[in-house]
Design a protein around this motif. Structure first.
Motif, PDB file in Angstrom:
ATOM      1  N   UNK A 279       0.801  -1.219   0.000  1.00  0.00           N
ATOM      2  CA  UNK A 279       0.000   0.000   0.000  1.00  0.00           C
ATOM      3  C   UNK A 279       0.838   1.275   0.000  1.00  0.00           C
ATOM      4  N   UNK A 280       1.954   1.257   0.711  1.00  0.00           N
ATOM      5  CA  UNK A 280       2.753   2.482   0.862  1.00  0.00           C
ATOM      6  C   UNK A 280       4.076   2.433   0.122  1.00  0.00           C
ATOM      7  N   UNK A 281       4.170   1.611  -0.906  1.00  0.00           N
ATOM      8  CA  UNK A 281       5.397   1.510  -1.689  1.00  0.00           C
ATOM      9  C   UNK A 281       5.592   2.775  -2.536  1.00  0.00           C
ATOM     10  N   UNK A 282       6.767   3.402  -2.495  1.00  0.00           N
ATOM     11  CA  UNK A 282       7.015   4.555  -3.379  1.00  0.00           C
ATOM     12  C   UNK A 282       7.225   4.089  -4.815  1.00  0.00           C
ATOM     13  N   UNK A 283       7.077   4.998  -5.759  1.00  0.00           N
ATOM     14  CA  UNK A 283       7.343   4.664  -7.153  1.00  0.00           C
ATOM     15  C   UNK A 283       8.804   4.271  -7.313  1.00  0.00           C
ATOM     16  N   UNK A 284       9.064   3.314  -8.188  1.00  0.00           N
ATOM     17  CA  UNK A 284      10.417   2.774  -8.320  1.00  0.00           C
ATOM     18  C   UNK A 284      11.290   3.584  -9.278  1.00  0.00           C
ATOM     19  N   UNK A 285      10.698   4.285 -10.212  1.00  0.00           N
ATOM     20  CA  UNK A 285      11.480   5.040 -11.196  1.00  0.00           C
ATOM     21  C   UNK A 285      11.427   6.540 -10.936  1.00  0.00           C
ATOM     22  N   UNK A 286      12.364   7.237 -11.552  1.00  0.00           N
ATOM     23  CA  UNK A 286      12.411   8.689 -11.517  1.00  0.00           C
ATOM     24  C   UNK A 286      11.790   9.243 -12.809  1.00  0.00           C
ATOM     25  N   UNK A 287      11.413  10.536 -12.843  1.00  0.00           N
ATOM     26  CA  UNK A 287      10.859  11.118 -14.078  1.00  0.00           C
ATOM     27  C   UNK A 287      11.776  10.848 -15.265  1.00  0.00           C
ATOM     28  N   UNK A 288      11.169  10.454 -16.391  1.00  0.00           N
ATOM     29  CA  UNK A 288      11.920   9.960 -17.540  1.00  0.00           C
ATOM     30  C   UNK A 288      12.729  11.045 -18.241  1.00  0.00           C
ATOM     31  N   UNK A 289      12.111  12.147 -18.599  1.00  0.00           N
ATOM     32  CA  UNK A 289      12.794  13.158 -19.419  1.00  0.00           C
ATOM     33  C   UNK A 289      14.013  13.760 -18.712  1.00  0.00           C
ATOM     34  N   UNK A 290      13.928  14.129 -17.425  1.00  0.00           N
ATOM     35  CA  UNK A 290      15.139  14.619 -16.756  1.00  0.00           C
ATOM     36  C   UNK A 290      16.238  13.562 -16.675  1.00  0.00           C
ATOM     37  N   UNK A 291      15.858  12.285 -16.559  1.00  0.00           N
ATOM     38  CA  UNK A 291      16.855  11.216 -16.510  1.00  0.00           C
ATOM     39  C   UNK A 291      17.591  11.101 -17.837  1.00  0.00           C
ATOM     40  N   UNK A 292      16.849  11.154 -18.936  1.00  0.00           N
ATOM     41  CA  UNK A 292      17.471  11.104 -20.259  1.00  0.00           C
ATOM     42  C   UNK A 292      18.399  12.300 -20.450  1.00  0.00           C
ATOM     43  N   UNK A 293      17.973  13.465 -19.960  1.00  0.00           N
ATOM     44  CA  UNK A 293      18.772  14.685 -20.130  1.00  0.00           C
ATOM     45  C   UNK A 293      20.136  14.560 -19.461  1.00  0.00           C
ATOM     46  N   UNK A 294      20.235  13.792 -18.385  1.00  0.00           N
ATOM     47  CA  UNK A 294      21.523  13.623 -17.704  1.00  0.00           C
ATOM     48  C   UNK A 294      22.542  12.897 -18.583  1.00  0.00           C
ATOM     49  N   UNK A 295      22.064  12.167 -19.562  1.00  0.00           N
ATOM     50  CA  UNK A 295      22.951  11.403 -20.449  1.00  0.00           C
ATOM     51  C   UNK A 295      23.123  12.064 -21.811  1.00  0.00           C
ATOM     52  N   UNK A 296      22.724  13.320 -21.940  1.00  0.00           N
ATOM     53  CA  UNK A 296      22.705  13.981 -23.245  1.00  0.00           C
ATOM     54  C   UNK A 296      24.084  14.076 -23.893  1.00  0.00           C
ATOM     55  N   UNK A 297      25.150  14.032 -23.110  1.00  0.00           N
ATOM     56  CA  UNK A 297      26.496  14.118 -23.689  1.00  0.00           C
ATOM     57  C   UNK A 297      26.853  12.863 -24.477  1.00  0.00           C
ATOM     58  N   UNK A 298      26.207  11.733 -24.146  1.00  0.00           N
ATOM     59  CA  UNK A 298      26.563  10.467 -24.802  1.00  0.00           C
ATOM     60  C   UNK A 298      25.367   9.762 -25.430  1.00  0.00           C
ATOM     61  N   UNK A 299      24.170  10.347 -25.266  1.00  0.00           N
ATOM     62  CA  UNK A 299      22.982   9.667 -25.794  1.00  0.00           C
ATOM     63  C   UNK A 299      22.035  10.662 -26.440  1.00  0.00           C
ATOM     64  N   UNK A 300      21.570  10.294 -27.620  1.00  0.00           N
ATOM     65  CA  UNK A 300      20.545  11.049 -28.332  1.00  0.00           C
ATOM     66  C   UNK A 300      19.633  10.025 -29.000  1.00  0.00           C
ATOM     67  N   UNK A 301      18.351  10.147 -28.744  1.00  0.00           N
ATOM     68  CA  UNK A 301      17.376   9.156 -29.233  1.00  0.00           C
ATOM     69  C   UNK A 301      17.473   8.948 -30.741  1.00  0.00           C
ATOM     70  N   UNK A 302      17.472  10.035 -31.515  1.00  0.00           N
ATOM     71  CA  UNK A 302      17.500   9.912 -32.970  1.00  0.00           C
ATOM     72  C   UNK A 302      18.825   9.283 -33.432  1.00  0.00           C
ATOM     73  N   UNK A 303      19.924   9.678 -32.800  1.00  0.00           N
ATOM     74  CA  UNK A 303      21.227   9.106 -33.157  1.00  0.00           C
ATOM     75  C   UNK A 303      21.281   7.617 -32.844  1.00  0.00           C
ATOM     76  N   UNK A 304      20.742   7.242 -31.699  1.00  0.00           N
ATOM     77  CA  UNK A 304      20.789   5.831 -31.294  1.00  0.00           C
ATOM     78  C   UNK A 304      20.024   4.968 -32.289  1.00  0.00           C
ATOM     79  N   UNK A 305      18.907   5.479 -32.775  1.00  0.00           N
ATOM     80  CA  UNK A 305      18.155   4.741 -33.795  1.00  0.00           C
ATOM     81  C   UNK A 305      18.967   4.596 -35.076  1.00  0.00           C
TER      82      UNK A 305
END
Length: 317
Positions: free
Chosen positions: A216-242
């Motif tokens: 009942x009182x379990x916190x969410x397991x993940x963090x907000x997605x977009x800010x997490x992706x932004x932390x990796x912007x120096x080495x990751x870009x969605x369009x480039x990865x595709x």
């Protein structure tokens, strides 16, 4: 330099843990009570609502909730009409086993900062999940991934993807409302003592209140997605990865969530190029001091470039 690297590794480890589904230590109960609402009226009566999920794999015929009433300081109190402090509340089924489904619904485009993100289009999933404090609505992004918004904000930066564990164990839709359960204007809360479940096949099962409410009182397991992706912007870009990894597109499609998770969980280890601005082989070739420090641990090169390598102007392409 070493202190910076150690600090970065700890930071990124936390980010990765936030993305990779955690395994809960608790055993999922056959019936999980995810929330209990208590509301009173002006006449002294209290209603009790149960939000729950049938994990048993069998259809429920009846479900009996045994509850006790307490005042604001935690003292047991009695119904002033029946003089009972504990009551049995019976819900009538059938309640089918819960199976998550991705239903097609009306498309919404109301999130701010959602353009060009997986949340540019989203639909209500018809489910709820608790974050340890609140009961939250569950949605589907444009790729049919489950997510929720842990705040009242309509900002895409607040959207959090649900882990596989949360989808398989913690989202729910069933609820039963019991009106005029207790008559006592001092009532502040109720405690679930146990549940007795009667299945359609005639079998019964008793679940303690503690076991039924373990999630009942379990916190969410993940963090907000977009800010997490932004932390990796120096080495990751969605369009480039595709573009740089067509085999992944063949396997995962253009699903932004799945491609980013692959990069975090597998791509860096495999030395895959996640951005046109960072190439692992080039970074190694031009930085022998890092090779001496990191050896074959590919992930550390990505982490180093994020934390300090880019700022230092180290050559990565």
């Amino acid at each position: 330099m070493k202190k910076k690297i150690v600090s970065l590794l700890m930071c990124l480890l936390l980010c990765i843990v936030a993305i990779v589904p955690m395994s809960a230590s608790a055993v999922t109960p056959a019936v999980a009570v995810m929330d209990i609402d208590v509301s009173g009226d002006d006449y002294g009566w209290t209603d009790v609502d149960f939000y729950f999920r049938n994990n048993s794999g069998k259809t429920i015929k009846y479900i009996d909730f045994y509850v006790s009433a307490y005042n604001r300081v935690g003292d047991l109190i009695h119904d002033e009409i029946t003089f009972n402090a504990t009551k049995k509340l019976t819900g009538v089924g059938p309640t089918e086993p819960f199976v998550p489904q991705k239903l097609q619904g009306q498309v919404h485009t109301s999130l701010s900062n959602g353009d060009g993100t997986p949340f540019s289009e989203y639909r209500e999933a018809g489910y709820m999940i608790n974050d340890g404090q609140y009961r939250l609505a569950v949605y589907l992004d444009k790729y049919n991934n489950f997510f929720t918004k842990p705040t009242l904000s309509y900002d895409a930066n607040e959207c959090v993807y649900l882990s596989d564990y949360e989808i398989n164990n913690m989202i729910y839709s069933s609820y039963i409302c019991f009106d005029d359960v207790f008559y006592n204007d001092m009532l502040d809360s109720v405690t679930l003592n146990k549940i007795v479940v009667t299945y359609m096949d005639g079998s019964q099962q008793t679940i303690s209140g503690e076991d039924a409410t373990v999630l009942r009182n379990e916190p969410l397991q993940n963090q907000p997605f977009l800010p997490t992706v932004a932390r990796y912007s120096a080495v990751y870009n969605y369009e480039d990865y595709k573009t740089l990894n067509p085999d992944l597109v063949a396997a995962l499609g253009d699903n932004e969530k799945l491609l980013f998770e692959h990069f975090i969980n597998n791509g860096m280890k495999e030395g895959r190029q996640g951005s046109t601005e960072f190439n692992l082989a080039t970074y190694k070739a031009n930085n022998p001091d890092l090779v001496a420090a990191f050896g074959d641990d590919n992930v550390k090169y990505y982490e180093h470039y994020i934390s300090s390598g880019k700022a230092e102007g180290r050559k990565a392409v």
